[in-house]
Write a protein that holds these residues in place. Structure first.
Motif, PDB file in Angstrom:
ATOM      1  N   ILE A   1       6.834   9.844  -7.408  1.00  0.00           N
ATOM      2  CA  ILE A   1       7.073  10.608  -6.174  1.00  0.00           C
ATOM      3  C   ILE A   1       5.866  11.503  -5.940  1.00  0.00           C
ATOM      4  O   ILE A   1       5.403  12.178  -6.866  1.00  0.00           O
ATOM      5  CB  ILE A   1       8.340  11.480  -6.277  1.00  0.00           C
TER       6      ILE A   1
ATOM      7  N   TYR B   1       8.775  -1.458  -2.659  1.00  0.00           N
ATOM      8  CA  TYR B   1       8.618  -0.043  -2.308  1.00  0.00           C
ATOM      9  C   TYR B   1       9.698   0.807  -2.956  1.00  0.00           C
ATOM     10  O   TYR B   1       9.423   1.888  -3.475  1.00  0.00           O
ATOM     11  CB  TYR B   1       8.695   0.141  -0.789  1.00  0.00           C
ATOM     12  N   PHE B   2      10.939   0.331  -2.881  1.00  0.00           N
ATOM     13  CA  PHE B   2      12.035   1.141  -3.430  1.00  0.00           C
ATOM     14  C   PHE B   2      11.833   1.381  -4.928  1.00  0.00           C
ATOM     15  O   PHE B   2      12.065   2.481  -5.425  1.00  0.00           O
ATOM     16  CB  PHE B   2      13.395   0.459  -3.185  1.00  0.00           C
TER      17      PHE B   2
ATOM     18  N   ASP C   1       9.160   3.935  -5.478  1.00  0.00           N
ATOM     19  CA  ASP C   1       9.627   5.286  -5.182  1.00  0.00           C
ATOM     20  C   ASP C   1      10.453   5.873  -6.318  1.00  0.00           C
ATOM     21  O   ASP C   1      10.527   7.093  -6.470  1.00  0.00           O
ATOM     22  CB  ASP C   1      10.464   5.302  -3.891  1.00  0.00           C
ATOM     23  N   GLU C   2      11.082   5.007  -7.085  1.00  0.00           N
ATOM     24  CA  GLU C   2      11.838   5.523  -8.236  1.00  0.00           C
ATOM     25  C   GLU C   2      10.910   5.873  -9.392  1.00  0.00           C
ATOM     26  O   GLU C   2      11.236   6.701 -10.232  1.00  0.00           O
ATOM     27  CB  GLU C   2      12.875   4.490  -8.716  1.00  0.00           C
TER      28      GLU C   2
ATOM     29  N   GLN D   1       0.846  -1.183   0.000  1.00  0.00           N
ATOM     30  CA  GLN D   1       0.000   0.000   0.000  1.00  0.00           C
ATOM     31  C   GLN D   1       0.881   1.232   0.000  1.00  0.00           C
ATOM     32  O   GLN D   1       1.869   1.305   0.710  1.00  0.00           O
ATOM     33  CB  GLN D   1      -0.911   0.000   1.230  1.00  0.00           C
ATOM     34  N   LYS D   2       0.548   2.157  -0.846  1.00  0.00           N
ATOM     35  CA  LYS D   2       1.323   3.387  -0.899  1.00  0.00           C
ATOM     36  C   LYS D   2       0.337   4.547  -0.939  1.00  0.00           C
ATOM     37  O   LYS D   2      -0.522   4.614  -1.826  1.00  0.00           O
ATOM     38  CB  LYS D   2       2.190   3.387  -2.167  1.00  0.00           C
TER      39      LYS D   2
ATOM     40  N   ILE E   1       5.850 -10.480  -1.658  1.00  0.00           N
ATOM     41  CA  ILE E   1       5.657 -10.712  -0.231  1.00  0.00           C
ATOM     42  C   ILE E   1       7.000 -10.720   0.492  1.00  0.00           C
ATOM     43  O   ILE E   1       7.181 -10.052   1.501  1.00  0.00           O
ATOM     44  CB  ILE E   1       4.933 -12.056   0.000  1.00  0.00           C
ATOM     45  N   PHE E   2       7.956 -11.475  -0.075  1.00  0.00           N
ATOM     46  CA  PHE E   2       9.217 -11.643   0.648  1.00  0.00           C
ATOM     47  C   PHE E   2      10.168 -10.472   0.483  1.00  0.00           C
ATOM     48  O   PHE E   2      11.054 -10.273   1.300  1.00  0.00           O
ATOM     49  CB  PHE E   2       9.890 -12.958   0.221  1.00  0.00           C
ATOM     50  N   ASN E   3       9.962  -9.704  -0.568  1.00  0.00           N
ATOM     51  CA  ASN E   3      10.861  -8.572  -0.793  1.00  0.00           C
ATOM     52  C   ASN E   3      10.057  -7.278  -0.860  1.00  0.00           C
ATOM     53  O   ASN E   3      10.264  -6.443  -1.728  1.00  0.00           O
ATOM     54  CB  ASN E   3      11.647  -8.762  -2.086  1.00  0.00           C
ATOM     55  N   PHE E   4       9.118  -7.155   0.084  1.00  0.00           N
ATOM     56  CA  PHE E   4       8.214  -6.007  -0.008  1.00  0.00           C
ATOM     57  C   PHE E   4       8.969  -4.688  -0.010  1.00  0.00           C
ATOM     58  O   PHE E   4       8.575  -3.731  -0.672  1.00  0.00           O
ATOM     59  CB  PHE E   4       7.195  -6.062   1.126  1.00  0.00           C
ATOM     60  N   GLU E   5      10.101  -4.653   0.719  1.00  0.00           N
ATOM     61  CA  GLU E   5      10.817  -3.373   0.779  1.00  0.00           C
ATOM     62  C   GLU E   5      11.378  -2.999  -0.581  1.00  0.00           C
ATOM     63  O   GLU E   5      11.364  -1.839  -0.983  1.00  0.00           O
ATOM     64  CB  GLU E   5      11.883  -3.403   1.878  1.00  0.00           C
TER      65      GLU E   5
END
Lengths: 157, 944
Positions: free
Chosen positions: A119, A111-112, A115-116, A17-18, A104-108
Motif C-alpha cells: 500500500i 491488481y487486487f 494491493d494486498e 503498471q502501478k 492479461i485476462f485477469n489483470f484486475e
C-alpha cells in the motif's frame, strides 16, 4: 518506498503498471518507454539493479515477464527483489502456475493481489498465508453474489 | 480462445482475445474504437444498465486504458459502482478510480462519500478496500476528509489487525502529501507502541509509518529507539520456526528487520543509553556472525533475504561510524562478497564499501581490497558494476595509493564504456589534483586524459589545468615543454591545442632557449593545427599569437602575416575578424613597453574549490565523498598582483565578451553566478577574461528549482544570474565606461512551453530619468520553450541618483498570467572609475573633505562570521580602487574612486574599519558631493 512497479513482456508490451507517486500521464508513458528499452537491452547475467535518474531500479525476469520496480536511494535492493518474488509466488498460488496470459485476462485480480501486498509503495503484509487469506475472503464475498447477467453473456438472457 | 475467467465477465475475455488476435496496430486501434463507441452508446442509451453490465464495461475501459489509450469517460459509471452492494462491482469501481484518478474531478466528493460509507462497514474487507483507495489517490482532499477516521482506526483496540496494517500505510501515504494529518500529543506514544504489537504484519506496516514520522520530528518520536532495538534483537535471535509465516526462506522477518534497521539510522548516535547500545551492538554482531554460517537453503531467496538484512545492518554500522570493531568486520564481510558469484552481491558490496572508505576507522581496511576492485573495474561484464568499482577506487584513493589508482584508471579509460568515460575523466582529474605532491605528475595526468579521452574532457577540466599551471611557477616550464611535445603528435585532440595554445602563449618563453622549440618552431607547430580547429579555438590561438609578439619580437612579421590573412581579417566569424584586426593594430601601433604591459603574464587565479569537483557533485549528488579537495597549501598572494595587471585583463575583456555574445552556447556559460570568493572580478570590467567567464559556469543551476533573486549581490558584480524561478532565468551581463553603461539581459525559458505576451517594462519615473537615462530595446513577445533571448539596455548617468530602476516582467505561462518585478543592477556605483593613489595623497584628500556635508558614517553589525577577505572582495567588485598599504592598520580597508556623471565627476573616498571584538564595522564615506556620500553609505551599510 517503492515509486512504481511495471510488468512487461519480452516483446516490450506493458502488462501491469502501478504508480505510487503521482506523475502526469505523459511522464508515465515516457518512463515506461525508457525503462522497457533499457531493461530489455540488458543481458541475463547482469546485475538486477540500475541507477536511474534519482532512484534505483530493481528488476527480475520470470519466464516471459519482466517485473521492474523503482525504489528510493536508501531502499534495500535485495529485499525489493524478494517483494517481486513474493508477488510472483502469490500470483502463482492464486492462479495455479501463473503465466503471462493469466495476468492479461485477469489483470484486475493481479491488481487486487498487489494491493494486498503493498500500500502506498510500502509492504503491507509479508506473510503469504495472510495475503492469500485476504484474497480468499474477497472471492468469498464475490461468490455470494448470483451472477444475474451470466446468462446474458452466453446469449441466454 | 479465451481462457475461462472465474467471475464470468465473458464479454471482457472475448474482447481481450480479440485484441490479442489483432495482426496489426491499425487493426487493434480499429477494434478498440469500435468497442469505445459501443460502450459510449451503452452508457448514453436509455436502457438503464444493471451493475453487472456497468462493471463489465468499466473493466473494458480499464483494459483499454492499460493498453496505453486515453480514456475520457466512464468515471461516473465507476463512481456508481462504488455504492453497489455487490462486492465485485464495488471492487472494480474502486480499481477504476484508483487507476484513472483525477483529483480535480467533480466526482471527488461522491467518491469520498462512498469511501466514508465503506470505512464504517463492519466487514474488514470493505474497510480495507476503502483504505486502499485512499492510499492510491493520496490527495490533499483525502487527507482532509479522513484525518479523523484513519488515526483512530490505527490505534483503536477494536480494529482488526488487517485493517490496522492498511490504516498505518494509508496514513503514511497521506502524511507524505499533508504532514499535518498526524495528530501529536498522546497519539505519539500510542503510535510508537505499535512496535510492540503482537501481530508482525501490524509492526511491519507501523514501522514504515514511524520511520517517516521520525524523519519529520526525531525528538518527539525518540521513544521508538528502545522498542525498535529490542524488537530487532528478538527477531534476530529467534529461530526460523518461531515466527512461522513471517519467516521467509529460513530468514526470520527480513522485511521487519530491514525496516527497524532503517528506522534506527534516523538517529546518530542511535542511543545514549549504554544498555540499549550494548544490546544493539550485540544484535549487529549476531547478524554479522550469521553471515558466516552455512546457508540453510540453496535458494537465492534465502541468500537475498539474509543479505538484505546484513547490508542494512552494515548501513547502520557505517551510519553510526563509532564502532571500529564492527566497521572492520563489515569491511571483511563485504570483501568476501567482492568475489561472490552473484553479480548483485558484488555490486552491492562495492557500493557499500564506497561508504566504508570514507570512515577513518575502515578506510585502511577497504584499501586492502584494492587489487580485487581494480580487477572488477577491468573484468566485470556489467557496466554498472564496473562503474561502481570506479566509484570505489575514487573513494578509497588517498595520498598513498593515488599514483597507482590514477594510473589504473587511465589504463582502463582507453577501453572504458562510453557511458562512463566523462565521469571517469572528472574523477581522474580530481584525484590527480587532490593528491598531487609533484605537479609535473598532475600535468602529465591531465595531458594523458586529453590524449586518451579528449572528447570527454570537459571545459572544466582543461580550464583547471591552466589555472593550476598559472598559479604554480615551479611547473610552468615543465608544462610548456610537455604540451609542446604533445602537440607534435600528428593527430592531436582539439582540447590539446587549446591547452597547448594557452600555455605556450604564457610560458613558451621558458622553453624557447632550446633550438628544437625555438619561437618560430612553437608558432609553426601551433599554426599547423589552426585550420583544423573550431572558431573558438582559433580565437584562443590568435590571442596566443599576439602574446608571442610580446614574448618573441623576432617573429612579429610571421604573426602579423597570419593576422593579415583574408581568412582571419575578413573572417565570416565576427569574433575572429575582430581579434585579427585589433591584434594586428596593437602589434603595429603599440610600443614595446605598452605591449609588454598589455600582454603581461596572467595574474594568479583566485584559489577556490576545484570547479571540477562541483561538476562531479552535480552529476552524482551524494556519491562524492565529503572530504573535499584541499586547495594548495601555499595560497598565492593575489590581490596586489591582480591590481597591477588589471589593465591587461581589460584588454582581453572586449574580445571575450563579444565571443560570449556571438553564440548562444557561450552565452549560457557566461551567465552563471561566479563563486562568492571570486577575487578575479576585481573591478568592473575584469570579470571577463576567457577562463574566468567560462570558468564560472559551475555555480549554475544547482538551485534550479528555488527562485533566486540576487540583486544585492549585483552591487559587487556585473555578470551572473539575476533572477531564477522554475519558469524563467534572467541572466545579466553589463559593462560600464565613464558615465555610460550597457546592460544585456538574457531571458531563458526553462519550461517545455512557450511563454507568450512576454513583456518587460521599465519602471523608472521621468524625474529619475533626468538623472539616469535608461533606454531599452523591445523584445519578441514570445519566448519559445527552452530558448533564450537577449534584451539590450543602455544607461547614461547624468547626475548622481539613489536607488536603481526596476523592470516589471509579465508573460503568460500555460494560460496563466505571470508578473514580477526585478531591480536592475544599475546602482550609481557602477559609474565608478577606480583611482590609484598613495597614502600621502589619500590622506591629503581625506582631510580636504572634512566638511559636514562631505562626510557620512555608519556603524553596523558584521555578518557572522566576520569575513575580512570577503569584505575586500566585495569592495573590489564595488568599483572603487582598493588601496593597500595606505591605512596604517592593515585590517582597515580604504578605497578611492570617481563617479562619472554627465555634469560632473565626483571624487569619493571610503574607509571600512572592522572591530573584531565587537564584530562590527565602521564605514566612512567622504565625497565632494553630499548626496553621493549619503547614497554610497546607504548602499554599502550592512553589506559586510
Amino acid at each position: 518506498m517503492m515509486l512504481f512497479m511495471l510488468l512487461f513482456s519480452r516483446q516490450g508490451k506493458l502488462r501491469l503498471q502501478k504508480w505510487y507517486m503521482a506523475y502526469p500521464d505523459k511522464v508515465k508513458k515516457k518512463i515506461t518507454r525508457e525503462l522497457v528499452t533499457t531493461i530489455l537491452a540488458r543481458k541475463p547475467k547482469m546485475c538486477s539493479f540500475l541507477e536511474w535518474k534519482d532512484c534505483k531500479i530493481v528488476y527480475k525476469r520470470y519466464a516471459s515477464l519482466y517485473f521492474c520496480c523503482a525504489i528510493e536511494q536508501n531502499d534495500n535492493e535485495l529485499l525489493t527483489l524478494e517483494i517481486i518474488h513474493r508477488y510472483v509466488e502469490l500470483l502463482d498460488k492464486y492462479f495455479g502456475s501463473v503465466c503471462e496470459l493469466d495476468i492479461i485476462f485477469n489483470f484486475e485480480k493481479a491488481y487486487f493481489i498487489l494491493d494486498e501486498l503493498l500500500i502506498g509503495g510500502e509492504i503491507q503484509e509479508t506473510s503469504k498465508k495472510n495475503v492469500l487469506k485476504a484474497i480468499a475472503s474477497q472471492d468469498l464475498l464475490q461468490e455470494d453474489e448470483t451472477p444475474q447477467s451470466f446468462f446474458d453473456d452466453h446469449g441466454l438472457g | 480462445m479465451a481462457p475461462v475467467r472465474g467471475d464470468g465477465m465473458r464479454g471482457l475475455a472475448v474482447f481481450i482475445s480479440d485484441i490479442r488476435n489483432c495482426k496489426s496496430k491499425e487493426a487493434e486501434v480499429k477494434r478498440i474504437n469500435k468497442e469505445l463507441a459501443n460502450i459510449r452508446s451503452k452508457f448514453k442509451g436509455d436502457k438503464t444498465l444493471d451493475g453487472y453490465q456497468k462493471k463489465k464495461y468499466v473493466c473494458k475501459l480499464l483494459f483499454i486504458f492499460l493498453l496505453g489509450h486515453d480514456i475520457d469517460f466512464g468515471h461516473m459509471e465507476a463512481v456508481n459502482l462504488l455504492s453497489s452492494n455487490k462486492y465485485s462491482e464495488k471492487q472494480i469501481g474502486y480499481l477504476f478510480i484508483s487507476v484513472l484518478v483525477n483529483t480535480n474531478s467533480d466526482l471527488i466528493r461522491l467518491i469520498i462519500q462512498s469511501i466514508k460509507n465503506d470505512l464504517q462497514s463492519r466487514n474488514p474487507v470493505h474497510v480495507n478496500l476503502a483504505l486502499q483507495c485512499i492510499a492510491n489517490i493520496g490527495s490533499r482532499d483525502m487527507a482532509e476528509s479522513f484525518s479523523n477516521e484513519i488515526p483512530k482506526l490505527l490505534v483503536s483496540g477494536d480494529t482488526m489487525d488487517v485493517v490496522k496494517q492498511s490504516a498505518a500505510l494509508c496514513l503514511l501515504r497521506l502524511f507524505r502529501s499533508s504532514p499535518d494529518i498526524i495528530p501529536g500529543g498522546e497519539w505519539t506514544s500510542r503510535i510508537i507502541h505499535l512496535l510492540n504489537d503482537q501481530h508482525m504484519g501490524v509492526v511491519t506496516a507501523a514501522t514504515s509509518l514511524i520511520d517517516a514520522l521520525v524523519k519529520r520530528n526525531p525528538d518527539e518520536y525518540k521513544g521508538c529507539v528502545n522498542l525498535a532495538v529490542s524488537r530487532l534483537s528478538r527477531i534476530v535471535t529467534a529461530s526460523y520456526t518461531d515466527l512461522q509465516d513471517y519467516t521467509y526462506y529460513f530468514v526470520p522477518a527480513p522485511w521487519l528487520s530491514v525496516k527497524l534497521l532503517r528506522l534506527l539510522q534516523n538517529y546518530n548516535p542511535v542511543t545514549e543509553e549504554p544498555g540499549v547500545r550494548a544490546r544493539l551492538n550485540e544484535t549487529l554482531e549476531t547478524i554479522l556472525n550469521k553471515a558466516q554460517e552455512p546457508p540453510k537453503s540453496k535458494k537465492v531467496q534465502h541468500s537475498n533475504a539474509k543479505n538484505a538484512v546484513l547490508f542494512e545492518a552494515i548501513n547502520l554500522i557505517i551510519h553510526s561510524d563509532s564502532e571500529p570493531n564492527l566497521l572492520v568486520r563489515a569491511c571483511n564481510q563485504l570483501g568476501q562478497f567482492l568475489s561472490n558469484r552473484e553479480t548483485n552481491l558484488r555490486y552491492l558490496a562495492l557500493e557499500s564499501m564506497c561508504h566504508l572508505a570514507t570512515s577513518e576507522f575502515s578506510h585502511e581496511e577497504v584499501k586492502k581490497h584494492q587489487e580485487v576492485v581494480i580487477l572488477s573495474m577491468k573484468m566485470e561484464k556489467d557496466v554498472s558494476v564496473r562503474q561502481m568499482a570506479v566509484d570505489l577506487l575514487y573513494a578509497m584513493c588517498d595520498r598513498g595509493n593515488a599514483e597507482e589508482i590514477v594510473q589504473e584508471m587511465l589504463n582502463y579509460l582507453e577501453t572504458a564504456d562510453y557511458s562512463i568515460r566523462e565521469e571517469m575523466v572528472l574523477k581522474v582529474a580530481i584525484l590527480a589534483e587532490k593528491y598531487a605532491t609533484d605537479y609535473t605528475w598532475y600535468v602529465d595526468v591531465i595531458l594523458n586524459l586529453i590524449r586518451i579521452a579528449g572528447d570527454y574532457v570537459s571545459e572544466e577540466v582543461w580550464y583547471r589545468v591552466i589555472q593550476i599551471v598559472i598559479n604554480r611557477e615551479e611547473v610552468q616550464g615543465y608544462a610548456a615543454k610537455t604540451v609542446f611535445e604533445a602537440l607534435q603528435a600528428p593527430a592531436c585532440h582539439e582540447n590539446m591545442v587549446k591547452v597547448g595554445g594557452y600555455i605556450l602563449g604564457e610560458f613558451g618563453n621558458l622553453i624557447a632557449g632550446d633550438s628544437r622549440s625555438a619561437p618560430l618552431v612553437q608558432f609553426k607547430l601551433l599554426h599547423s593545427k589552426y585550420h583544423l580547429c573550431s572558431p573558438m579555438t582559433r580565437a584562443l590561438l590568435l590571442s596566443t599569437y599576439i602574446k608571442f609578439i610580446n614574448l618573441f619580437p623576432e617573429i612579429r612579421s610571421n604573426i602579423q602575416e597570419v593576422f593579415r590573412q583574408h581568412s582571419n581579417l575578413r573572417s565570416a566569424d565576427a569574433e575572429l575578424q575582430q581579434r585579427a584586426s585589433e591584434y594586428l593594430q596593437l602589434s603595429i601601433v603599440a610600443s614595446t613597453d605598452v605591449l609588454a604591459t598589455v600582454l603581461e603574464e596572467m595574474p594568479s587565479f583566485p584559489e577556490r574549490e576545484s570547479s571540477i569537483l562541483a561538476v562531479l557533485k552535480k552529476k552524482k549528488p551524494g556519491r562524492v565523498p565529503e572530504n573535499e579537495i584541499r586547495e594548495s597549501k601555499s595560497p598565492n598572494p593575489v590581490s596586489n598582483h591582480q591590481n597591477a595587471n588589471s589593465h591587461h585583463i581589460n584588454s582581453n575583456s572586449t574580445a571575450s565578451n563579444k565571443l560570449n555574445n556571438s553564440n548562444a552556447h557561450a552565452d549560457l556559460l557566461g551567465l552563471s553566478t561566479p563563486p562568492a570568493n571570486n577575487v578575479g572580478g576585481s573591478n568592473s570590467n575584469s570579470n571577463s577574461t576567457l577562463i574566468d567567464v567560462l570558468g564560472d559556469i559551475y555555480g549554475t543551476n544547482n538551485n534550479a528549482n528555488a527562485a533566486v533573486y540576487n540583486t544585492k549581490k549585483f552591487l559587487f558584480k556585473n555578470n551572473g544570474v539575476l533572477f531564477e524561478n522554475e519558469m524563467l532565468q534572467i541572466g545579466v551581463k553589463s559593462e560600464f565606461r565613464q558615465n555610460l553603461g550597457r546592460l544585456g539581459l538574457f531571458y531563458g525559458n526553462k519550461t517545455q512551453v512557450p511563454l507568450t505576451n512576454f513583456n518587460p517594462v521599465l519602471q523608472w519615473s521621468t524625474d529619475e530619468a533626468l538623472k539616469l537615462n535608461v533606454q531599452m530595446k523591445a523584445v519578441e513577445p514570445t519566448l519559445e520553450a527552452g530558448a533564450q533571448i537577449q534584451q539590450l539596455l543602455t544607461a547614461e548617468c547624468i547626475e548622481d541618483y539613489a536607488d536603481a530602476p526596476t523592470i516589471e516582467i509579465s508573460f503568460r505561462y500555460n494560460g496563466t498570467q505571470q508578473k514580477f518585478s526585478i531591480k536592475l543592477p544599475l546602482s550609481v556605483n557602477k559609474f565608478f572609475e577606480p583611482t590609484e593613489m598613495n597614502a600621502e595623497s589619500f590622506f591629503a584628500r581625506w582631510k580636504n573633505l572634512s566638511g559636514e556635508q562631505q562626510r557620512s558614517q555608519k556603524v553596523f553589525k558584521a555578518a557572522q562570521p566576520l569575513d575580512l577577505p570577503g569584505a575586500r572582495n566585495k569592495l573590489m567588485g564595488f568599483g572603487m580602487q582598493l588601496l593597500d598599504q595606505v591605512d596604517p592598520n592593515p585590517d582597515n580597508m580604504v578605497c578611492a574612486g570617481i563617479i562619472h556623471t554627465q555634469s560632473q565627476q565626483v571624487g569619493c573616498l571610503l574607509r571600512l574599519e572592522p572591530n573584531k571584538q565587537a564584530q562590527m564595522f565602521r564605514l566612512t564615506i567622504r565625497a565632494s558631493k553630499e548626496t553621493v556620500t549619503q547614497v554610497i553609505c546607504d548602499l554599502l551599510s550592512d553589506q559586510f
